[in-house]
Motif scaffolding. Structure first.
Motif, PDB file in Angstrom:
ATOM      1  N   PHE A  25       0.794  -1.112  -0.055  1.00  0.00           N
ATOM      2  CA  PHE A  25      -0.060   0.056   0.054  1.00  0.00           C
ATOM      3  C   PHE A  25       0.934   1.187   0.044  1.00  0.00           C
ATOM      4  O   PHE A  25       0.256   2.254  -0.073  1.00  0.00           O
ATOM      5  CB  PHE A  25      -0.986   0.023   1.209  1.00  0.00           C
ATOM      6  N   GLN A  26       2.038   1.105   0.030  1.00  0.00           N
ATOM      7  CA  GLN A  26       2.954   2.415   0.002  1.00  0.00           C
ATOM      8  C   GLN A  26       3.034   3.120  -1.361  1.00  0.00           C
ATOM      9  O   GLN A  26       2.653   2.228  -2.457  1.00  0.00           O
ATOM     10  CB  GLN A  26       4.259   2.300   0.614  1.00  0.00           C
ATOM     11  N   TYR A  27       3.345   4.238  -1.296  1.00  0.00           N
ATOM     12  CA  TYR A  27       3.359   5.313  -2.566  1.00  0.00           C
ATOM     13  C   TYR A  27       4.344   4.815  -3.380  1.00  0.00           C
ATOM     14  O   TYR A  27       5.329   4.498  -3.104  1.00  0.00           O
ATOM     15  CB  TYR A  27       3.431   6.650  -2.107  1.00  0.00           C
ATOM     16  N   GLU A  60       2.282   6.078  -9.679  1.00  0.00           N
ATOM     17  CA  GLU A  60       1.288   6.782  -9.121  1.00  0.00           C
ATOM     18  C   GLU A  60       1.705   8.258  -9.404  1.00  0.00           C
ATOM     19  O   GLU A  60       3.039   8.522  -9.363  1.00  0.00           O
ATOM     20  CB  GLU A  60       0.982   6.576  -7.797  1.00  0.00           C
ATOM     21  N   LYS A  61       0.597   9.082  -9.627  1.00  0.00           N
ATOM     22  CA  LYS A  61       1.160  10.439  -9.968  1.00  0.00           C
ATOM     23  C   LYS A  61       1.085  11.159  -8.562  1.00  0.00           C
ATOM     24  O   LYS A  61       0.338  10.958  -7.766  1.00  0.00           O
ATOM     25  CB  LYS A  61      -0.045  10.979 -10.839  1.00  0.00           C
ATOM     26  N   PRO A  62       2.034  12.159  -8.313  1.00  0.00           N
ATOM     27  CA  PRO A  62       2.047  12.894  -7.275  1.00  0.00           C
ATOM     28  C   PRO A  62       0.523  13.715  -7.060  1.00  0.00           C
ATOM     29  O   PRO A  62       0.195  13.844  -5.835  1.00  0.00           O
ATOM     30  CB  PRO A  62       3.335  13.985  -7.619  1.00  0.00           C
ATOM     31  N   ASN A 107      -4.089  14.244  -3.512  1.00  0.00           N
ATOM     32  CA  ASN A 107      -5.527  14.216  -3.579  1.00  0.00           C
ATOM     33  C   ASN A 107      -5.769  13.553  -2.407  1.00  0.00           C
ATOM     34  O   ASN A 107      -6.823  13.820  -1.330  1.00  0.00           O
ATOM     35  CB  ASN A 107      -6.104  13.887  -4.419  1.00  0.00           C
ATOM     36  N   PHE A 108      -5.092  12.485  -2.053  1.00  0.00           N
ATOM     37  CA  PHE A 108      -5.549  11.290  -1.116  1.00  0.00           C
ATOM     38  C   PHE A 108      -5.118  12.110   0.380  1.00  0.00           C
ATOM     39  O   PHE A 108      -5.708  11.900   1.425  1.00  0.00           O
ATOM     40  CB  PHE A 108      -4.518  10.085  -1.297  1.00  0.00           C
TER      41      PHE A 108
END
Length: 195
Positions: A26-28, A33-35, A40-41
Protein backbone atom coordinates in the motif's frame (compact mmCIF):
# COMPACT_ATOMS: atom_id res chain seq x y z
CA UNK A 1 5.24 -7.96 -5.03
CA UNK A 2 7.11 -5.41 -7.10
CA UNK A 3 4.53 -3.58 -9.19
CA UNK A 4 0.88 -2.93 -8.48
CA UNK A 5 0.11 -1.92 -12.06
CA UNK A 6 0.53 -4.27 -14.99
CA UNK A 7 1.58 -3.16 -18.47
CA UNK A 8 -2.04 -3.16 -19.71
CA UNK A 9 -3.00 -0.66 -17.01
CA UNK A 10 -4.78 -3.22 -14.84
CA UNK A 11 -4.09 -3.34 -11.15
CA UNK A 12 -2.53 -6.55 -9.93
CA UNK A 13 -4.28 -8.40 -7.12
CA UNK A 14 -2.86 -8.10 -3.61
CA UNK A 15 -0.43 -10.82 -2.56
CA UNK A 16 -1.92 -13.92 -0.96
CA UNK A 17 -0.14 -13.21 2.29
CA UNK A 18 -1.11 -9.54 2.54
CA UNK A 19 -0.38 -9.33 6.26
CA UNK A 20 3.38 -9.73 5.82
CA UNK A 21 3.49 -7.35 2.83
CA UNK A 22 0.88 -4.87 4.08
CA UNK A 23 2.99 -1.73 4.11
CA UNK A 24 4.92 -2.56 0.96
CA UNK A 25 1.75 -3.21 -1.04
CA UNK A 26 0.00 0.00 0.00
CA UNK A 27 2.93 2.41 0.07
CA UNK A 28 3.30 5.18 -2.50
CA UNK A 29 4.98 4.00 -5.69
CA UNK A 30 6.68 6.84 -7.58
CA UNK A 31 6.83 4.90 -10.85
CA UNK A 32 3.14 4.02 -11.09
CA UNK A 33 1.29 6.75 -9.18
CA UNK A 34 0.97 10.44 -9.90
CA UNK A 35 1.97 13.01 -7.28
CA UNK A 36 -1.36 14.76 -7.82
CA UNK A 37 -3.18 11.56 -6.79
CA UNK A 38 -1.08 11.34 -3.64
CA UNK A 39 -1.82 15.01 -2.90
CA UNK A 40 -5.54 14.39 -3.33
CA UNK A 41 -5.42 11.39 -0.97
CA UNK A 42 -3.53 13.43 1.61
CA UNK A 43 -6.03 16.28 1.31
CA UNK A 44 -8.94 13.92 1.96
CA UNK A 45 -7.22 12.34 4.95
CA UNK A 46 -6.18 15.71 6.41
CA UNK A 47 -9.70 17.11 5.92
CA UNK A 48 -11.19 14.10 7.73
CA UNK A 49 -8.77 14.50 10.62
CA UNK A 50 -9.50 18.24 10.79
CA UNK A 51 -13.26 17.63 10.81
CA UNK A 52 -13.11 14.99 13.54
CA UNK A 53 -10.75 16.94 15.79
CA UNK A 54 -12.66 20.19 15.29
CA UNK A 55 -15.91 18.49 16.28
CA UNK A 56 -14.28 16.86 19.31
CA UNK A 57 -12.97 20.24 20.48
CA UNK A 58 -16.25 22.08 19.97
CA UNK A 59 -18.34 19.28 21.51
CA UNK A 60 -16.03 17.47 23.97
CA UNK A 61 -16.58 13.81 24.89
CA UNK A 62 -19.28 13.48 27.53
CA UNK A 63 -20.87 16.78 26.54
CA UNK A 64 -21.20 19.81 28.79
CA UNK A 65 -22.91 20.40 32.11
CA UNK A 66 -26.49 21.60 31.74
CA UNK A 67 -26.86 23.18 35.19
CA UNK A 68 -24.84 24.82 37.97
CA UNK A 69 -25.47 22.15 40.64
CA UNK A 70 -22.79 20.18 42.45
CA UNK A 71 -19.94 22.66 42.12
CA UNK A 72 -19.78 22.72 38.35
CA UNK A 73 -20.81 25.39 35.85
CA UNK A 74 -23.28 25.08 33.01
CA UNK A 75 -21.61 24.96 29.61
CA UNK A 76 -18.34 23.50 30.92
CA UNK A 77 -17.03 20.14 29.71
CA UNK A 78 -18.07 17.17 31.85
CA UNK A 79 -14.85 15.42 30.87
CA UNK A 80 -12.90 18.27 32.50
CA UNK A 81 -13.90 16.85 35.89
CA UNK A 82 -10.99 14.44 35.24
CA UNK A 83 -8.31 17.12 34.81
CA UNK A 84 -5.35 14.98 33.70
CA UNK A 85 -7.32 12.92 31.19
CA UNK A 86 -9.02 16.03 29.81
CA UNK A 87 -5.69 17.82 29.50
CA UNK A 88 -4.20 14.90 27.52
CA UNK A 89 -7.29 14.88 25.29
CA UNK A 90 -7.14 18.62 24.71
CA UNK A 91 -3.41 18.70 23.90
CA UNK A 92 -3.64 15.67 21.56
CA UNK A 93 -6.75 16.97 19.84
CA UNK A 94 -5.22 20.42 19.32
CA UNK A 95 -2.00 18.89 17.96
CA UNK A 96 -3.94 16.73 15.49
CA UNK A 97 -6.07 19.67 14.33
CA UNK A 98 -3.14 22.05 13.86
CA UNK A 99 -1.10 19.39 12.03
CA UNK A 100 -3.95 18.57 9.66
CA UNK A 101 -4.53 22.27 9.01
CA UNK A 102 -0.84 22.72 8.20
CA UNK A 103 -1.05 19.81 5.75
CA UNK A 104 -4.15 21.25 4.09
CA UNK A 105 -2.62 24.71 3.73
CA UNK A 106 0.66 23.26 2.43
CA UNK A 107 -1.02 21.02 -0.14
CA UNK A 108 -3.30 23.77 -1.41
CA UNK A 109 -0.52 26.32 -1.85
CA UNK A 110 -0.92 28.18 -5.15
CA UNK A 111 -4.33 26.63 -5.76
CA UNK A 112 -7.04 28.87 -7.14
CA UNK A 113 -8.86 30.53 -4.24
CA UNK A 114 -5.85 30.03 -1.98
CA UNK A 115 -6.59 33.28 -0.15
CA UNK A 116 -10.11 32.07 0.60
CA UNK A 117 -8.69 28.80 1.94
CA UNK A 118 -6.50 30.84 4.30
CA UNK A 119 -9.47 32.92 5.47
CA UNK A 120 -11.57 29.79 6.10
CA UNK A 121 -8.68 28.09 7.89
CA UNK A 122 -7.99 31.04 10.17
CA UNK A 123 -11.72 31.35 10.92
CA UNK A 124 -11.84 27.66 11.80
CA UNK A 125 -8.84 28.00 14.12
CA UNK A 126 -10.40 31.00 15.89
CA UNK A 127 -13.72 29.14 16.23
CA UNK A 128 -11.97 26.07 17.65
CA UNK A 129 -9.98 28.17 20.10
CA UNK A 130 -12.99 30.13 21.33
CA UNK A 131 -15.04 26.93 21.72
CA UNK A 132 -12.27 25.22 23.67
CA UNK A 133 -11.83 28.26 25.90
CA UNK A 134 -15.60 28.42 26.46
CA UNK A 135 -16.05 24.80 27.57
CA UNK A 136 -12.79 24.37 29.49
CA UNK A 137 -12.69 25.36 33.16
CA UNK A 138 -9.97 27.92 33.74
CA UNK A 139 -8.29 25.95 36.51
CA UNK A 140 -7.86 22.76 34.43
CA UNK A 141 -5.73 23.98 31.55
CA UNK A 142 -2.68 26.15 31.22
CA UNK A 143 -3.56 27.95 28.00
CA UNK A 144 0.03 28.83 27.12
CA UNK A 145 0.76 25.11 26.68
CA UNK A 146 -2.32 24.75 24.51
CA UNK A 147 -1.24 27.68 22.32
CA UNK A 148 2.28 26.25 22.08
CA UNK A 149 0.80 22.89 21.05
CA UNK A 150 -1.24 24.59 18.32
CA UNK A 151 1.90 26.30 16.98
CA UNK A 152 4.15 23.22 17.31
CA UNK A 153 3.58 21.71 13.82
CA UNK A 154 4.39 25.00 12.12
CA UNK A 155 7.44 25.55 14.34
CA UNK A 156 8.67 22.03 13.59
CA UNK A 157 8.18 22.53 9.84
CA UNK A 158 10.13 25.79 9.93
CA UNK A 159 12.90 24.14 11.96
CA UNK A 160 13.15 21.25 9.50
CA UNK A 161 13.34 23.67 6.56
CA UNK A 162 16.11 25.67 8.28
CA UNK A 163 18.02 22.46 9.06
CA UNK A 164 17.71 21.22 5.46
CA UNK A 165 18.81 24.57 4.09
CA UNK A 166 21.94 24.65 6.26
CA UNK A 167 22.69 21.00 5.51
CA UNK A 168 22.51 21.70 1.78
CA UNK A 169 24.77 24.73 2.17
CA UNK A 170 27.39 22.66 4.01
CA UNK A 171 27.09 19.79 1.52
CA UNK A 172 27.70 22.23 -1.33
CA UNK A 173 30.94 23.36 0.32
CA UNK A 174 32.07 19.83 1.19
CA UNK A 175 32.99 18.57 -2.33
CA UNK A 176 35.29 21.56 -2.86
CA UNK A 177 37.24 20.64 0.27
CA UNK A 178 37.50 17.00 -0.83
CA UNK A 179 38.72 17.88 -4.33
CA UNK A 180 41.75 19.79 -3.05
CA UNK A 181 43.34 16.87 -1.13
CA UNK A 182 42.58 14.52 -4.02
CA UNK A 183 44.38 16.84 -6.42
CA UNK A 184 47.44 16.80 -4.16
CA UNK A 185 47.44 12.98 -4.02
CA UNK A 186 47.50 12.60 -7.82
CA UNK A 187 51.07 12.06 -8.90
CA UNK A 188 52.35 13.96 -11.87
CA UNK A 189 53.30 12.14 -15.05
CA UNK A 190 56.99 12.75 -14.24
CA UNK A 191 56.61 11.21 -10.76
CA UNK A 192 54.95 8.12 -12.25
CA UNK A 193 57.93 7.60 -14.61
CA UNK A 194 60.37 7.57 -11.72
CA UNK A 195 58.30 5.17 -9.68
Amino acid sequence: MENKTLAEGKVSPPPKNTWSHWFKYFQYDEENEKPSDARNFLLVIAALIAAVTFQAGVNPPGGVWQDNDGGHHAGRAIYASQPHAYYVFLISNTLALSTSILIIVSLTYRFPLHFEIWVATISMIVTYGSAVFAVTPRENVKYRYLLFTAALPLLMRISIQIFLTFRNIFKAKEPDAKKQPDAEKQPDAEEQEYA
